[in-house]
Design a protein around this motif. Structure first.
Motif, PDB file in Angstrom:
ATOM      1  N   ARG A  32      -6.428   9.421  -0.718  1.00 41.50           N
ATOM      2  CA  ARG A  32      -5.074   9.493  -0.157  1.00 41.50           C
ATOM      3  C   ARG A  32      -5.010  10.513   0.971  1.00 41.50           C
ATOM      4  O   ARG A  32      -4.384  10.269   2.009  1.00 41.50           O
ATOM      5  N   THR A  34       2.815  -0.184  -2.669  1.00 46.38           N
ATOM      6  CA  THR A  34       1.721   0.391  -3.449  1.00 46.38           C
ATOM      7  C   THR A  34       2.111   1.768  -3.979  1.00 46.38           C
ATOM      8  O   THR A  34       1.794   2.106  -5.124  1.00 46.38           O
ATOM      9  N   GLU A  35       2.812   2.565  -3.159  1.00 44.88           N
ATOM     10  CA  GLU A  35       3.279   3.880  -3.611  1.00 44.88           C
ATOM     11  C   GLU A  35       4.160   3.737  -4.847  1.00 44.88           C
ATOM     12  O   GLU A  35       3.993   4.462  -5.830  1.00 44.88           O
ATOM     13  N   GLN A  36       5.108   2.814  -4.799  1.00 45.28           N
ATOM     14  CA  GLN A  36       6.031   2.619  -5.916  1.00 45.28           C
ATOM     15  C   GLN A  36       5.299   2.121  -7.158  1.00 45.28           C
ATOM     16  O   GLN A  36       5.543   2.598  -8.270  1.00 45.28           O
ATOM     17  N   PHE A  59       0.923   7.778   3.111  1.00 42.25           N
ATOM     18  CA  PHE A  59       1.019   7.534   1.674  1.00 42.25           C
ATOM     19  C   PHE A  59       1.678   8.757   1.068  1.00 42.25           C
ATOM     20  O   PHE A  59       1.172   9.869   1.163  1.00 42.25           O
ATOM     21  N   GLN A  60       2.832   8.546   0.463  1.00 38.80           N
ATOM     22  CA  GLN A  60       3.558   9.631  -0.194  1.00 38.80           C
ATOM     23  C   GLN A  60       3.866   9.170  -1.602  1.00 38.80           C
ATOM     24  O   GLN A  60       4.445   8.095  -1.786  1.00 38.80           O
ATOM     25  N   GLY A  61       3.517   9.972  -2.568  1.00 32.29           N
ATOM     26  CA  GLY A  61       3.846   9.628  -3.940  1.00 32.29           C
ATOM     27  C   GLY A  61       5.351   9.616  -4.126  1.00 32.29           C
ATOM     28  O   GLY A  61       6.092  10.289  -3.427  1.00 32.29           O
ATOM     29  N   VAL A  71       1.769  -0.164   2.055  1.00 27.93           N
ATOM     30  CA  VAL A  71       1.751   1.228   1.602  1.00 27.93           C
ATOM     31  C   VAL A  71       2.954   1.535   0.716  1.00 27.93           C
ATOM     32  O   VAL A  71       2.810   2.088  -0.375  1.00 27.93           O
ATOM     33  N   ALA A 103       3.219   4.878  -8.658  1.00 29.36           N
ATOM     34  CA  ALA A 103       4.068   5.844  -9.363  1.00 29.36           C
ATOM     35  C   ALA A 103       4.452   5.324 -10.749  1.00 29.36           C
ATOM     36  O   ALA A 103       4.440   6.070 -11.735  1.00 29.36           O
ATOM     37  N   ASN A 156      -4.126   9.682   4.858  1.00 27.69           N
ATOM     38  CA  ASN A 156      -3.057  10.356   5.602  1.00 27.69           C
ATOM     39  C   ASN A 156      -3.601  11.055   6.844  1.00 27.69           C
ATOM     40  O   ASN A 156      -2.939  11.082   7.882  1.00 27.69           O
ATOM     41  N   TRP A 174      -7.425   3.273   4.090  1.00 25.21           N
ATOM     42  CA  TRP A 174      -6.530   2.605   3.136  1.00 25.21           C
ATOM     43  C   TRP A 174      -7.344   1.792   2.128  1.00 25.21           C
ATOM     44  O   TRP A 174      -7.013   1.753   0.937  1.00 25.21           O
TER      45      TRP A 174
END
Length: 188
Positions: free
Chosen positions: A138, A90-92, A172-174, A87, A95, A142, A39
């Motif tokens: 990333r 951070t993803e949001q 971590f998912q976009g 996480v 994006a 994962n 991470w």
């Protein structure tokens, strides 16, 4: 059975239990640390990308000063990413920055002199390299999460993990619509 034999058997059971517990605990700690390290690499690459953005914005401003609203959105998205915790947040934030950065890079298509600017091209190359490193970071994160979560779900690790407060980690998912990083190909 004599009292001595029962005592030895009990001691053997306790020793086996202790060895299994210590082994499982240490394995979980090692896997959790691998997740934390992975991470950190994601955060490092996100920070590297965020550090490139002010220079990119400054270069684009020289050619497209009237795009002030977009520059503001990029700055806000960058600040949101810098303040993200965890996480999901951070993803949001990533994006939102991806979207703003994509729009910023799309401006270059309207300015041939900007596309030809050596500083802009160098920044675009660095950004492309950073996007590649970010994708790898990333993926590594994962993968570390998958290994950790799998280890945590195995017996007896599951029991020991619950006993010592180990929790599954999130992947971590976009965000939807961010499957592709911002394009940085300026048709050289």
């Amino acid at each position: 059975m004599s009292g001595r034999a029962i005592g030895l058997a009990l001691l053997l059971v306790v020793a086996v239990f202790a060895i299994v517990t210590f082994s499982a605990y240490n394995g979980l700690v090692q896997a959790e640390e691998a997740v934390n390290a992975a991470w950190s690499q994601v955060e490092n690459q996100l920070q590297r990308r965020a550090d490139l953005i002010p220079n990119l914005v400054a270069t684009v401003k020289g050619y497209a000063a009237h795009e002030e609203d977009l520059f503001t959105r990029v700055a806000e998205a960058r600040a949101r990413l810098a303040g993200a915790a965890g996480v999901a947040e951070t993803e949001q934030a990533a994006a939102a920055l991806d979207g703003a950065l994509g729009r910023l890079l799309a401006i270059a298509e309207n300015y041939p002199n900007l596309k030809a600017d050596a500083n802009f091209r160098q920044l675009a190359d660095e950004l492309a390299g950073t996007e590649n490193r970010l994708a790898v970071a990333r993926m590594d994160y994962n993968d570390a999460v998958r290994r950790y979560n799998s280890l945590l779900r195995r017996f007896p690790n599951h029991l020991i993990g619950r006993l010592f407060g180990f929790e599954p980690r999130s992947y971590f998912q976009g965000a939807a619509g961010t499957e592709t990083p911002p394009a940085v190909d300026f048709g050289r």
